[in-house]
Design a protein around this motif. Structure first.
Motif, PDB file in Angstrom:
ATOM      1  N   ALA A   1      -6.404   0.297  -2.418  1.00  0.00           N
ATOM      2  CA  ALA A   1      -5.697  -0.783  -1.730  1.00  0.00           C
ATOM      3  C   ALA A   1      -6.637  -1.639  -0.899  1.00  0.00           C
ATOM      4  O   ALA A   1      -7.608  -1.144  -0.326  1.00  0.00           O
TER       5      ALA A   1
ATOM      6  N   TRP B   1      -3.256  -5.459   2.473  1.00  0.00           N
ATOM      7  CA  TRP B   1      -1.984  -5.052   1.885  1.00  0.00           C
ATOM      8  C   TRP B   1      -1.117  -4.386   2.960  1.00  0.00           C
ATOM      9  O   TRP B   1      -1.579  -3.498   3.685  1.00  0.00           O
TER      10      TRP B   1
ATOM     11  N   CYS C   1       0.853  -1.193   0.000  1.00  0.00           N
ATOM     12  CA  CYS C   1       0.000   0.000   0.000  1.00  0.00           C
ATOM     13  C   CYS C   1       0.886   1.239   0.000  1.00  0.00           C
ATOM     14  O   CYS C   1       1.757   1.392   0.861  1.00  0.00           O
TER      15      CYS C   1
END
Length: 265
Positions: free
Chosen positions: A200, A204, A192
């Motif tokens: 995102a 992540w 991210c």
């Protein structure tokens, strides 16, 4: 932290998103950092963000493309006369979408020359530098989520990523005689970043989480024998203790010196 005897870490690609996170994680753990990257806005942002950190030094250097550039960097680092414990390599070109079959074969060659050869060149010249250290040394590469299986639409990155995994395994074996542990932190999810934060997914990791996981590899744990280590959220927690004491203890042990009236173990 500015003590010339304190081993530190060198971060290649410090101006990138992941490199930024590695720098932050090292400083958080009390490790002096030599951040290497091209002079420009991103390195300026790095310096500004960590302006209160006395353990950070910047080294503006062109991108490593071959042995010549890597040798020049190693010479510059050696001339500083400060011991290194670790090198973190987070270098590579931006992802480009596209099928393998839709691009000429020469494009894959260009990707290998841009994303794989610099890692080999850097390792060839920085591993000997690490072997001069008086303490246990680590060389950590950081790879993305597209190497273990073909990533749809990013075939070229999958091929070069798989090649980097094999490169790491070979370097892991060859560097053992030098007293340096080479490992690849395989991040199995996209990272991210400010650029992709809107889209995102929740799972992540951010750059600091990746950096903390990479720094956790400096401990001589049960993962020492592994050449490829998969990113884990468990390793992305803030450090419970700083690395500075580990560095100091290692130097005392190598020197056979006494500390607090007793020889260091």
């Amino acid at each position: 932290m500015k003590d010339a005897l304190t081993p530190g870490a060198l971060v290649l690609g410090a101006s990138g998103n992941v490199g930024f996170g590695v720098v932050g994680a090292l400083l958080e753990a009390g490790c002096p950092v030599l951040a290497v990257g091209r002079e420009g806005p991103r390195m300026s942002a790095l310096a500004e963000h960590f302006e209160d950190e006395p353990g950070l030094q910047l080294l503006h250097s062109p991108c490593i493309h071959d042995d010549r550039g890597a040798a020049r960097l190693a010479d510059e680092v050696r001339e500083r006369g400060r011991p290194l414990r670790a090198v973190f390599a987070s270098i590579g070109t931006p992802l480009q979408a596209g099928r393998l079959l839709d691009r000429p074969a020469s494009f894959l060659l260009e990707k290998l020359e841009a994303d794989l050869i610099p890692h080999l060149a850097a390792a060839r010249h920085l591993l000997p530098l690490l072997s001069e250290s008086q303490t246990a040394a680590n060389y950590v590469l950081i790879g993305g989520p597209y190497a273990e299986r073909g990533w749809s639409g990013y075939g070229h990155a999958s091929v070069t990523g798989a090649a980097m995994r094999m490169l790491t395994q070979v370097l892991h074996e060859e560097a053992q005689t030098m007293g340096v542990r080479v490992q690849l932190l395989s991040v199995d999810k996209p990272v991210c970043t400010p650029e992709n934060a809107v889209n995102a997914c929740a799972e992540w990791p951010n750059a600091l989480a990746v950096g903390r996981s990479a720094v956790s590899l400096l401990s001589r744990s049960g993962r020492a024998a592994q050449s490829i280590v998969t990113w884990s959220a468990h390793d992305a927690k803030p450090p419970e203790q700083t690395l500075a004491r580990d560095f100091e203890d290692a130097l005392f042990a190598v020197a056979g010196a006494k500390r607090n009236g007793r020889a260091s173990a």
